[in-house]
Each structure stands twice: as C-alpha cells, then as structure tokens.
Design an enzyme around this catalytic site. Structure first.
Site, PDB file in Angstrom:
ATOM      1  CD  GLU A 269      -2.661  -1.315   2.606  1.00  0.00           C
ATOM      2  OE1 GLU A 269      -2.211  -0.594   3.749  1.00  0.00           O
ATOM      3  OE2 GLU A 269      -3.670  -1.864   2.697  1.00  0.00           O
ATOM      4  N   PRO A 270       1.654   1.373  -0.890  1.00  0.00           N
ATOM      5  CG  PRO A 270       2.783   1.210  -3.305  1.00  0.00           C
ATOM      6  CD  PRO A 270       1.946   0.487  -2.026  1.00  0.00           C
ATOM      7  N   GLY A 271       2.089   5.071  -0.621  1.00  0.00           N
ATOM      8  CA  GLY A 271       1.598   6.746  -0.877  1.00  0.00           C
ATOM      9  C   GLY A 271       2.561   7.395  -1.529  1.00  0.00           C
ATOM     10  NE  ARG A 272       6.396   8.751   3.853  1.00  0.00           N
ATOM     11  CZ  ARG A 272       5.939   9.906   4.184  1.00  0.00           C
ATOM     12  NH1 ARG A 272       5.824  10.672   4.160  1.00  0.00           N
ATOM     13  NH2 ARG A 272       4.928   9.207   5.752  1.00  0.00           N
ATOM     14  CB  CYS A 338      -1.907  34.352  13.811  1.00  0.00           C
ATOM     15  SG  CYS A 338      -1.753  36.338  12.049  1.00  0.00           S
ATOM     16  CE1 TYR A 366      -0.123  10.193   3.945  1.00  0.00           C
ATOM     17  CE2 TYR A 366       1.767  10.033   3.002  1.00  0.00           C
ATOM     18  CZ  TYR A 366       0.673   9.805   3.655  1.00  0.00           C
ATOM     19  OH  TYR A 366       0.855   8.261   3.531  1.00  0.00           O
TER      20      TYR A 366
HETATM   21  N1  LLP Z   1      -0.945   1.749   4.808  1.00  0.00           N
HETATM   22  C1  LLP Z   1      -1.794   2.012   5.960  1.00  0.00           C
HETATM   23  C2  LLP Z   1      -2.873   1.427   6.578  1.00  0.00           C
HETATM   24  C3  LLP Z   1      -0.902   3.945   6.056  1.00  0.00           C
HETATM   25  O1  LLP Z   1      -2.017   3.804   7.534  1.00  0.00           O
HETATM   26  C4  LLP Z   1      -0.431   4.087   5.559  1.00  0.00           C
HETATM   27  C5  LLP Z   1      -0.616   5.800   6.330  1.00  0.00           C
HETATM   28  C6  LLP Z   1      -0.127   3.985   4.496  1.00  0.00           C
HETATM   29  C7  LLP Z   1      -0.847   2.294   3.492  1.00  0.00           C
HETATM   30  C8  LLP Z   1       0.876   4.318   3.624  1.00  0.00           C
HETATM   31  O2  LLP Z   1       1.743   4.758   4.006  1.00  0.00           O
HETATM   32  P1  LLP Z   1       3.047   5.724   3.058  1.00  0.00           P
HETATM   33  O3  LLP Z   1       3.571   4.763   1.869  1.00  0.00           O
HETATM   34  O4  LLP Z   1       2.231   6.701   2.084  1.00  0.00           O
HETATM   35  O5  LLP Z   1       4.419   5.947   3.854  1.00  0.00           O
HETATM   36  N2  LLP Z   1       1.315  12.143   7.763  1.00  0.00           N
HETATM   37  C9  LLP Z   1       2.123  12.035   7.392  1.00  0.00           C
HETATM   38  C10 LLP Z   1       2.189  10.230   6.879  1.00  0.00           C
HETATM   39  C11 LLP Z   1       1.054   9.599   7.705  1.00  0.00           C
HETATM   40  C12 LLP Z   1       0.912   7.904   7.168  1.00  0.00           C
HETATM   41  C13 LLP Z   1      -0.236   7.676   8.462  1.00  0.00           C
HETATM   42  N3  LLP Z   1      -0.169   5.921   7.463  1.00  0.00           N
HETATM   43  C14 LLP Z   1       3.262  12.468   7.012  1.00  0.00           C
HETATM   44  O6  LLP Z   1       2.936  13.462   6.424  1.00  0.00           O
HETATM   45  O7  LLP Z   1       4.409  12.029   6.301  1.00  0.00           O
END
Ligand code: LLP
EC number: 4.1.1.20
Length: 411
Positions: A269-272, A338, A366
């Site tokens: 599940e990549p996001g970043r 502010c 994010y």
């Molecule tokens: N799967 C689950 C269940 C998650 O909770 C997350 C992220 C992901 C996948 C994706 O993770 P990634 O590959 O994007 O690291 N707001 C924070 C990051 C919070 C991530 C929360 N969960 C930031 O800006 O660094």
C-alpha cells in the site's frame, strides 16, 4: 518537477506560465512522475505474485485516483468517503481495501454492503464481525508490528505494544477462538509499519517475523505489507534500494510459501513512494524582513497548506525558481499563519526578492490531503500536468466555501 537536470520544468512547461494562469499558492503535480514511480515499484516486486493498492490518503484528488486506477492499481482506504471516491474513480469494490482504525462497527457494515475487502483493526470489531457474518464474509486482520533498528544498530523486528493500531500479536488466541466459534474466515493479514522504511535488511527481518506468525492462519491467501517506504526529502537523505527490497522479499516469500504449502499473494500500500515527488507547492515571496537576527522570507502560504515541516519537523527542499542559480544566502522561510509557521529555518538558498516564485518540493504526499482553512484562509488550487498540458483539478477555495456549512442564527 524535473530536478535531475535542474531545468525546473514540468513536462516541458515553465512553472511561471502555470502560475500566471492559475495563481499562487498552487499545488502542481506531474503525472509522468507518478507513472514512473508506479512502474519502478511494479518492477521491483515483479518476481513476486503481488498487488499494489495505492494509499489514497497521501493524495486524494479524484484525478490522481483515476490515474492510479488506469495504471492497474487497487486502492487502500481508511474512510467510507475514500471508498466512495475510489468507486467514483472507477475502482471495482473488490480492488479496494478498507482499513479503518477505531471506527464504529456501522462503517464496517457499510463497507461490507459495498463489497470492499475488509481489514479489521481490533478484537472488539472482529468479534462483532464474526457474530454478524460468521463464515459468509471473509476478512483481513490488521496486526501490530514495529520494525526498527535498535541502538546497537543490530537490525530487529519488534511487535510494538504502545501503538493504537492493529491486534496485538499476544492476543491472537482470541482471534483464533472467533474462527473456531463462528467459522470466521480470515483470509488475509495486514501490517503497516508507521515508521518510514529505509533499510532493505530491516524490512527483510520484519517480513520474516510476519511470515513466521502468518503460519498460524490456515485460510491465508494474502499478506498485506502496508506502506511506509521512504523517499528522500533532503539532498543527502538516504534512499531505499527498492529493487534490493524486492529481491530479499522474493527469497523469504518463496521459502514461506514452500513451508506453508500453498501460494500466498503479497499486497503493498504505498502512498508517499508513488506521489511525494510528483508534487510541488508553488508560492510567492511576498515579504522580506531581516530583523538583524534572522532573515525572513514571508510567502503567500502557510502550515495550513503544507503542515509537514511544522507537524513533523520534516525537511522540504525549497527552490527559488526566479533565481535558481544566484549567490546563496541564509533565510528562514515562513508562512502567513498567525503563529510559528516555518517552512524552513536558516536555509541556505539563492537570493530571494519580493515577488520571486518559490517551489516547495516533495509536496505531493500528505500536502493537500492534510491542508486546512485555519485562519480562514483558502486552501490552494491543484493543477495536474498530464501529457504536456496543465489541467486545473481543484479550484482554490472561495469565501462561499468557507461559509458553506455555517448556520447563522438570530442573536
Ligand atoms: N497503509 C496504511 C494502513 C497506512 O496507515 C498508511 C499511512 C499507508 C498505507 C501509506 O503509507 P506511506 O507509504 O505513504 O508512508 N502524514 C504523515 C504520514 C502518515 C502516514 C499514515 N499512514 C506524513 O506526512 O509523513
């Protein structure tokens, strides 16, 4: 944004042109970077039977979701709203994983109605699920891992007891009891390490621990490794070798399947990793202010648009697009909110004048998805550069948007 050759163009378009059409502050995303990252990820794990579920929370614009769907990915969601956006973007329900945490059971019931994959994060909901659906609806269970390197730099995987996420491995007996009592069909396990994964060796140790524990689940068809893969933010940040990660995982996965006696598909599940680098927040320097101690550049944005520097102390590279190669000075780049609102403190960068256009990089993940209207300021517009053309994919907020849900009463 093309940083490799420092041309600072987006699919050949000049950021200045984009800004002259859509204004600042502006989130700009480059679809070709997303496609490259998807291709890289798929290639790294090509030897493994796997599926990629894009973590919608990183960047949720419907057009980004559509792009991911057209790239053949599934979707990782954490709310019913994300599920609905996913459906609107064209994902089939069975390609969407629902991984909420600490939600009312009614949300899980609604997701079952829709037909998504259900991933349950606590024993309380797991018991309700078992009682209501028995063996008729299969589910995943989310386990609670924490993968770290200890202080002696010996690489270890821990099961972490202080996190609110997932079912503790020490309480798995209770989950197995539900399987026995109600015929609950647990066909997948899920782990997500909330720390950013940097080291293939640590990842391998973590995977080995997961595979070891997975053997207890007799009906297992899938293991979902979640997201958490790091991307470089600062020039000297360590980057993960995702190909090495894929290779190491391939070996331990093969061994696991042999011992388990049947194939188990891996999900990610990549996001970043997929969207961080595609995005920049373009802002204008509106105020220069040297108070003798610090030299400030005030920009027409703030932590309401990109909260990562203030919330996590995160580093984001900032480029002065109006003067990318000039003599360097040290600036503190601040927003207009502010309260303390730093994008960067004492950052060395080419000289900045009022009116210059700055790009805050790695803002795809994010960024907008954590933006707010704090100080009653508008959230920025979003533009997607796709096949050489800049498309407005979200308008800047308006005053009407801010007031939309407020109900004026007679006072
Ligand atoms: N799967 C689950 C269940 C998650 O909770 C997350 C992220 C992901 C996948 C994706 O993770 P990634 O590959 O994007 O690291 N707001 C924070 C990051 C919070 C991530 C929360 N969960 C930031 O800006 O660094």
């Amino acid at each position: 944004m093309n940083l490799q050759d420092q041309s600072y163009t987006i699919q050949g378009l000049q950021p200045e042109e984009i800004v002259s059409e859509f204004g600042t502050p502006l989130y700009v995303y480059d679809s070709s970077v997303i496609r490259q990252q998807v291709a890289k990820f798929q290639k790294a794990f090509a030897a493994i039977d796997h599926k990629v579920k894009y973590a919608a929370k990183a960047l949720t614009n419907i057009n980004i979701l559509k792009l991911m769907q057209r790239e053949g990915l599934g979707l990782d969601t954490v709310s019913l709203q994300e599920i609905k956006m996913g459906l609107q973007a064209g994902f089939a329900p069975q390609d969407i994983v629902f991984t909420p945490n600490c939600v009312d059971f009614s949300e899980i019931e609604e997701a079952v109605e829709i037909g998504t994959v259900i991933n349950i994060d606590n024993l309380s909901n797991l018991e309700k699920f078992a009682k209501k659906y028995g063996s008729s609806v299969p589910c995943f269970i989310r386990l609670n891992p924490f993968i770290v390197a200890d202080s002696q730099s010996e690489k270890v995987a821990h099961w972490h007891s202080q996190s609110k996420f997932g079912v503790a491995v020490s309480q798995l007996d209770q989950a197995h009891q539900l399987v026995e009592d109600y015929g609950l069909h647990i066909y997948g396990i899920h782990i997500h390490s909330s720390s950013v994964i940097m080291n293939p060796e640590i990842f391998q140790k973590g995977a080995e621990a997961v595979f070891e524990m997975a053997k207890q689940f007799k009906d297992l068809q899938y293991i979902d490794f979640g997201g958490g893969i790091k991307v470089p933010y600062a020039p000297d940040d360590q980057t993960i070798d995702i190909f090495q990660m894929g290779e190491r995982l391939h070996n331990v996965h093969q061994q696991f399947c042999r011992e388990f006696g049947k194939p188990v598909q891996l999900w990610f599940e990549p996001g970043r990793f997929l969207v961080s680098d595609c995005g920049a927040l373009l802002v204008k320097a509106v105020v220069r202010k040297d108070n003798g101690d610090r030299d400030f550049v005030g920009v027409d944005s703030g932590f309401n648009h990109l909260i990562r520097p203030m919330m996590y102390g995160a580093h984001h590279e900032i480029v002065n697009l109006s003067n990318p190669f000039g003599p360097r000075k040290e600036y503190t780049i601040v927003g207009n909110i502010c309260e303390i609102d730093n994008f960067a403190v004492n950052r060395s960068m080419p000289e900045v004048k009022e009116g210059d256009l700055l790009a805050i990089l790695n803002a795809g993940a994010y960024g907008y998805s954590m933006a707010s209207t704090y100080n009653s300021r508008f959230r920025p517009a979003e533009v997607l550069v796709h096949e050489g053309k800049a498309h407005l994919i979200r308008q800047r907020d308006t005053y009407e948007d801010l007031m939309r849900n407020q109900m004026e009463i007679n006072l």
